[in-house]
Design a protein around this motif. Sequence first.
Motif, mmCIF file in Angstrom:
data_model
loop_
_atom_site.group_PDB
_atom_site.id
_atom_site.type_symbol
_atom_site.label_atom_id
_atom_site.label_comp_id
_atom_site.label_asym_id
_atom_site.label_seq_id
_atom_site.Cartn_x
_atom_site.Cartn_y
_atom_site.Cartn_z
ATOM 1 N N SER A 189 -8.236 -13.357 -15.393
ATOM 2 C CA SER A 189 -9.173 -12.802 -16.153
ATOM 3 C C SER A 189 -9.170 -13.466 -17.403
ATOM 4 C CB SER A 189 -9.431 -11.362 -16.292
ATOM 5 O OG SER A 189 -8.263 -10.897 -17.158
ATOM 6 N N ARG A 218 -12.866 -10.383 -3.683
ATOM 7 C CA ARG A 218 -12.309 -9.225 -4.420
ATOM 8 C C ARG A 218 -10.850 -9.410 -4.098
ATOM 9 N NH1 ARG A 218 -13.386 -2.864 -3.725
ATOM 10 N NH2 ARG A 218 -11.748 -2.343 -5.241
ATOM 11 N N TYR A 219 -10.212 -9.755 -2.854
ATOM 12 C CA TYR A 219 -8.831 -9.721 -2.583
ATOM 13 C C TYR A 219 -8.382 -11.027 -3.295
ATOM 14 C CZ TYR A 219 -4.760 -10.702 0.132
ATOM 15 O OH TYR A 219 -3.235 -10.937 0.789
ATOM 16 N N GLU A 228 -9.299 -12.542 -5.914
ATOM 17 C CA GLU A 228 -9.359 -12.237 -7.447
ATOM 18 C C GLU A 228 -8.357 -11.539 -7.752
ATOM 19 O OE1 GLU A 228 -10.851 -12.911 -10.298
ATOM 20 O OE2 GLU A 228 -11.485 -14.839 -9.238
ATOM 21 N N SER A 229 -7.897 -10.474 -6.929
ATOM 22 C CA SER A 229 -6.442 -9.677 -7.233
ATOM 23 C C SER A 229 -5.334 -10.326 -7.250
ATOM 24 C CB SER A 229 -6.590 -8.470 -6.588
ATOM 25 O OG SER A 229 -6.377 -8.660 -4.994
#
Length: 93
Positions: free
Chosen positions: A17, A8-9, A11-12
Amino acid sequence: ELRLVTRRYAESFYGISPNRSQSSGRPAYSAAGGLERVGFLVTGEWWLTGRLALRGHAEYGRLTGSAARSPLVRNGGSPDQVSAGLFLTWRLF
């Protein structure tokens, strides 16, 4: 320093996207968690008086894994991360 991050980290900060890909012109990219960075930090403190000190730091890190392979890093960034600072501090008590 060894920095481990979650998916998650990663990806952020490093993922792109499909929607963002179309608007930015960069390819879509899915970043994985794991070892993000390897580096070192050096700090120092010099007391000028009984209450006043000069503090500093210098840091170097190299992005690894999916962070280093991200189009955000490869096209316009750098896997080499450098930071330095110098601070004047005052002790109140």
